[in-house]
Design a protein around this motif. Structure first.
Motif, PDB file in Angstrom:
ATOM      1  N   ASP A  71      12.206 -18.360  54.437  1.00 37.70           N
ATOM      2  CA  ASP A  71      11.927 -19.536  53.621  1.00 37.70           C
ATOM      3  C   ASP A  71      12.821 -19.594  52.378  1.00 37.70           C
ATOM      4  O   ASP A  71      13.165 -20.665  51.892  1.00 37.70           O
ATOM      5  N   GLU A  72      13.221 -18.432  51.857  1.00 37.90           N
ATOM      6  CA  GLU A  72      14.083 -18.385  50.683  1.00 37.90           C
ATOM      7  C   GLU A  72      15.529 -18.737  51.024  1.00 37.90           C
ATOM      8  O   GLU A  72      16.287 -19.163  50.154  1.00 37.90           O
ATOM      9  N   LEU A  73      15.934 -18.570  52.277  1.00 36.03           N
ATOM     10  CA  LEU A  73      17.294 -18.927  52.690  1.00 36.03           C
ATOM     11  C   LEU A  73      17.447 -20.435  52.850  1.00 36.03           C
ATOM     12  O   LEU A  73      18.512 -20.995  52.601  1.00 36.03           O
ATOM     13  N   LYS A  74      16.347 -21.077  53.271  1.00 31.46           N
ATOM     14  CA  LYS A  74      16.407 -22.522  53.485  1.00 31.46           C
ATOM     15  C   LYS A  74      16.745 -23.244  52.190  1.00 31.46           C
ATOM     16  O   LYS A  74      16.304 -22.857  51.125  1.00 31.46           O
ATOM     17  N   ASP A  75      17.520 -24.258  52.340  1.00 31.16           N
ATOM     18  CA  ASP A  75      17.935 -25.131  51.234  1.00 31.16           C
ATOM     19  C   ASP A  75      18.957 -24.509  50.286  1.00 31.16           C
ATOM     20  O   ASP A  75      19.349 -25.148  49.316  1.00 31.16           O
ATOM     21  N   LYS A  76      19.400 -23.265  50.534  1.00 30.39           N
ATOM     22  CA  LYS A  76      20.491 -22.734  49.722  1.00 30.39           C
ATOM     23  C   LYS A  76      21.771 -23.491  50.086  1.00 30.39           C
ATOM     24  O   LYS A  76      22.008 -23.828  51.233  1.00 30.39           O
ATOM     25  N   GLN A  77      22.593 -23.762  49.091  1.00 27.73           N
ATOM     26  CA  GLN A  77      23.850 -24.453  49.313  1.00 27.73           C
ATOM     27  C   GLN A  77      24.860 -23.474  49.931  1.00 27.73           C
ATOM     28  O   GLN A  77      24.962 -22.328  49.500  1.00 27.73           O
ATOM     29  N   VAL A  78      25.606 -23.940  50.939  1.00 28.83           N
ATOM     30  CA  VAL A  78      26.584 -23.105  51.622  1.00 28.83           C
ATOM     31  C   VAL A  78      27.981 -23.571  51.223  1.00 28.83           C
ATOM     32  O   VAL A  78      28.317 -24.749  51.357  1.00 28.83           O
ATOM     33  N   VAL A  79      28.794 -22.625  50.717  1.00 33.13           N
ATOM     34  CA  VAL A  79      30.124 -22.933  50.213  1.00 33.13           C
ATOM     35  C   VAL A  79      31.163 -22.086  50.941  1.00 33.13           C
ATOM     36  O   VAL A  79      30.969 -20.887  51.141  1.00 33.13           O
ATOM     37  N   CYS A  80      32.263 -22.722  51.307  1.00 37.34           N
ATOM     38  CA  CYS A  80      33.374 -22.033  51.967  1.00 37.34           C
ATOM     39  C   CYS A  80      34.209 -21.301  50.921  1.00 37.34           C
ATOM     40  O   CYS A  80      34.654 -21.906  49.944  1.00 37.34           O
ATOM     41  N   VAL A  81      34.446 -19.999  51.108  1.00 39.01           N
ATOM     42  CA  VAL A  81      35.235 -19.232  50.141  1.00 39.01           C
ATOM     43  C   VAL A  81      36.718 -19.572  50.240  1.00 39.01           C
ATOM     44  O   VAL A  81      37.463 -19.345  49.293  1.00 39.01           O
ATOM     45  N   LYS A  82      37.143 -20.130  51.340  1.00 35.85           N
ATOM     46  CA  LYS A  82      38.556 -20.448  51.544  1.00 35.85           C
ATOM     47  C   LYS A  82      39.030 -21.565  50.620  1.00 35.85           C
ATOM     48  O   LYS A  82      40.092 -21.481  50.024  1.00 35.85           O
ATOM     49  N   ASN A  83      38.211 -22.635  50.520  1.00 33.57           N
ATOM     50  CA  ASN A  83      38.649 -23.788  49.733  1.00 33.57           C
ATOM     51  C   ASN A  83      37.605 -24.287  48.733  1.00 33.57           C
ATOM     52  O   ASN A  83      37.814 -25.296  48.083  1.00 33.57           O
TER      53      ASN A  83
END
Length: 83
Positions: free
Chosen positions: A6-18
């Motif tokens: 439940d704590e993982l849900k809604d976390k923003q996912v960002v690409c480290v490449k760009n």
């Protein structure tokens, strides 16, 4: 560090490449035989009120997750074709 699903849900996912924002975690996938998480899923965005379908879901293998922070997950997006 230990997280609940439940704590993982809604976390923003960002690409480290760009530094691109891929979206927010919508779901996870796990292997029922081993009990291990295999990937996180970002649901595709709806096109015009969902009438014209939606974009494909983004499935990020667990091995491509670099860092899980308090609000953000950094991922290696080499596996994806970036626009």
């Amino acid at each position: 560090m230990i997280y609940r699903i439940d704590e993982l849900k809604d976390k923003q996912v960002v690409c480290v490449k760009n530094g691109g924002i891929l979206g927010n975690v919508s779901d996870i996938e796990f292997d029922t035989e081993t009990g291990q998480l295999t990937s996180i899923v970002i649901f595709g965005k709806n096109h015009f009120l969902g009438i014209f379908g939606k974009e494909n879901d983004i499935v990020i293998p667990w091995k491509d997750i670099e860092v899980i922070g308090n609000e953000t997950i950094l991922v290696n997006c080499e596996f994806m074709k970036m626009n």
